[in-house]
Scaffold this motif. Structure first.
Motif, PDB file in Angstrom:
ATOM      1  N   TYR A  66       0.843  -1.188   0.000  1.00  0.00           N
ATOM      2  CA  TYR A  66       0.000   0.000   0.000  1.00  0.00           C
ATOM      3  C   TYR A  66       0.884   1.246   0.000  1.00  0.00           C
ATOM      4  O   TYR A  66       1.748   1.388  -0.851  1.00  0.00           O
ATOM      5  N   PHE A 126     -12.957  -4.812   8.746  1.00  0.00           N
ATOM      6  CA  PHE A 126     -12.190  -4.504   7.546  1.00  0.00           C
ATOM      7  C   PHE A 126     -11.085  -5.542   7.386  1.00  0.00           C
ATOM      8  O   PHE A 126     -10.400  -5.889   8.346  1.00  0.00           O
ATOM      9  N   TYR A 186     -16.133  -4.241   5.166  1.00  0.00           N
ATOM     10  CA  TYR A 186     -15.464  -4.063   3.869  1.00  0.00           C
ATOM     11  C   TYR A 186     -14.461  -5.198   3.762  1.00  0.00           C
ATOM     12  O   TYR A 186     -13.425  -5.200   4.425  1.00  0.00           O
ATOM     13  N   TYR A 204     -12.202  -7.319   1.281  1.00  0.00           N
ATOM     14  CA  TYR A 204     -11.586  -7.269  -0.050  1.00  0.00           C
ATOM     15  C   TYR A 204     -11.049  -8.629  -0.481  1.00  0.00           C
ATOM     16  O   TYR A 204     -10.388  -9.328   0.292  1.00  0.00           O
ATOM     17  N   MET A 257     -10.039  -0.919  -0.732  1.00  0.00           N
ATOM     18  CA  MET A 257     -10.525   0.363  -0.228  1.00  0.00           C
ATOM     19  C   MET A 257      -9.417   1.405  -0.307  1.00  0.00           C
ATOM     20  O   MET A 257      -8.267   1.127   0.047  1.00  0.00           O
ATOM     21  N   ARG A 266      -7.390   4.854   0.746  1.00  0.00           N
ATOM     22  CA  ARG A 266      -6.993   5.317   2.083  1.00  0.00           C
ATOM     23  C   ARG A 266      -7.975   6.340   2.656  1.00  0.00           C
ATOM     24  O   ARG A 266      -8.281   6.318   3.852  1.00  0.00           O
ATOM     25  N   GLU A 297     -11.201   6.621   2.172  1.00  0.00           N
ATOM     26  CA  GLU A 297     -12.420   5.952   2.647  1.00  0.00           C
ATOM     27  C   GLU A 297     -12.151   5.189   3.936  1.00  0.00           C
ATOM     28  O   GLU A 297     -12.979   5.148   4.847  1.00  0.00           O
ATOM     29  N   TYR A 298     -10.977   4.564   4.016  1.00  0.00           N
ATOM     30  CA  TYR A 298     -10.580   3.827   5.220  1.00  0.00           C
ATOM     31  C   TYR A 298     -10.545   4.755   6.428  1.00  0.00           C
ATOM     32  O   TYR A 298     -11.108   4.441   7.488  1.00  0.00           O
ATOM     33  N   PHE A 326     -13.006   4.750   9.708  1.00  0.00           N
ATOM     34  CA  PHE A 326     -12.382   4.689  11.029  1.00  0.00           C
ATOM     35  C   PHE A 326     -12.988   5.755  11.933  1.00  0.00           C
ATOM     36  O   PHE A 326     -13.338   5.499  13.091  1.00  0.00           O
ATOM     37  N   ARG A 377      -4.150  -3.030  11.179  1.00  0.00           N
ATOM     38  CA  ARG A 377      -5.396  -2.429  11.654  1.00  0.00           C
ATOM     39  C   ARG A 377      -5.394  -2.319  13.182  1.00  0.00           C
ATOM     40  O   ARG A 377      -5.989  -1.391  13.740  1.00  0.00           O
ATOM     41  N   ASP A 414      -3.320   0.686  14.010  1.00  0.00           N
ATOM     42  CA  ASP A 414      -4.116   1.881  13.710  1.00  0.00           C
ATOM     43  C   ASP A 414      -5.115   2.169  14.834  1.00  0.00           C
ATOM     44  O   ASP A 414      -5.392   3.329  15.153  1.00  0.00           O
TER      45      ASP A 414
END
Length: 335
Positions: free
Chosen positions: A19, A181, A209, A211, A237, A239, A241-242, A246, A266, A269
């Motif tokens: 990413y 997610f 979400y 993926y 997704m 960044r 939108e993530y 959040f 995650r 985060d």
């Protein structure tokens, strides 16, 4: 004030192109630490690699040999002070030794953000057994660190944009109670189904979400896996939108990779944003950052989330130990 030992230093950085995270490391090192960074992905990221990996995996070793010979041709006239490798998939031993030979006094750092079980790097084939060549060795994986005294624990990092979430005022209420997610793994898909059922039964506002690249979906379906395509997103997704989801969520769900014991991105985060965490990772309970008011550990086969956990209004401050600055200071030994 701590001396910036990286000021004007030249860093050769080879690592996972994952990413935007490699770009965050480069940006931080150059902008905030005034270093010069030369970066290469740990492997070719073109379609050629995908073809070799899928159709001729027996040629992967020679393909990586060719790739690293190209890198060496680009850097052999340059001089470096530091050599940072994140993971180093199929990196030839000769390459590491040659980089050290060309740069006397070079400080070498190896960081693993995958487990030895999932992506072996300890006592592997002698041609790619690069770990002993490094001065400093770190891993995010609790089990690997526990079993190997020469590897030091260092969690993955969160970025400055996550830190901003943690510093922002908290809303009176959130749009979602839980945000699920993740990308496809069999255990995560099973967890997705369980959480959807649990949320419906307990009047919990769940946002998902999940993926899965279309090619993986087709392969799994051909293998006979039962996957409801309506629950799957075939595009990752972005960044923005993530971050937005959040912000709208009270707690984040983590169904950990069964082949890893360290904290996933995650999870980091969550710690950086001050959110609540619902996780299947039991190893986290032994970490100094563990707080039962913020982190709830579940059994994916029998999900139970106490009402007080989601109703509790405790404001959790960002865990500074896991931010990108502290990650850099740790691995580069900046006191």
């Amino acid at each position: 004030m701590t001396e910036n030992i990286l000021n004007q230093k030249k860093i050769l950085f080879i690592g996972v192109k994952f990413y935007h995270y490699h770009q965050e490391v480069i940006h931080k090192l150059t902008k905030d630490y005034c270093s010069s960074v030369t970066y290469f992905p740990e492997r070719d990221t073109s379609i050629k690699y995908g073809i070799v990996n899928r159709l001729a995996p027996n040629m992967l070793e020679s393909y990586q040999e060719y790739y690293y010979k190209k890198i060496l041709s680009k850097i052999k006239e340059k001089k470096f002070d530091y050599f940072l490798v994140i993971r180093g998939f199929q990196m030839p031993l000769w390459f590491v030794q040659k980089v050290k030979e060309l740069n006397p006094g070079l400080k070498t750092i190896n960081y693993q953000w995958d487990s030895n079980t999932n992506s072996p790097f300890i006592d592997v084939d002698s041609k790619i057994n690069i770990l002993p060549e490094f001065d400093a060795k770190f891993s995010f994986d609790y089990k690997d660190v526990k079993e190997h005294d020469d590897i030091e624990y260092c969690p993955i990092f969160y970025t400055d944009e996550i830190k901003k979430i943690g510093m922002a005022p908290r809303p009176a209420d959130y749009e979602y109670d839980l945000f699920y997610f993740g990308s496809y793994l069999p255990e995560r898909y099973k967890g997705l189904l369980r959480f959807i059922e649990y949320a419906e039964q307990n009047n919990i506002r769940l946002k998902t979400y999940f993926y899965m690249p279309i090619r993986y979906y087709l392969i799994e379906r051909l293998k006979g896996a039962k996957i409801d395509w309506k629950l799957i997103k075939f595009k990752p997704m972005n960044r923005k939108e993530y971050i937005n989801l959040f912000l709208k969520s009270k707690a984040i769900v983590d169904v950990s990779n069964e082949k890893q014991t360290g904290m996933a991105m995650r999870v980091i985060d969550v710690l950086g944003s001050g959110k609540k965490l619902v996780t299947t990772n039991k190893w986290i309970k032994n970490d100094e950052i563990y707080d039962e008011k913020q982190i709830h550990i579940i059994d994916i086969n029998n999900i139970e989330i106490p009402k007080y956990f989601l109703l509790d209004q405790t404001v959790h401050q960002p865990k500074e130990i896991s931010n990108l600055d502290n990650w850099i200071r740790k691995i580069f030994a900046i006191d």
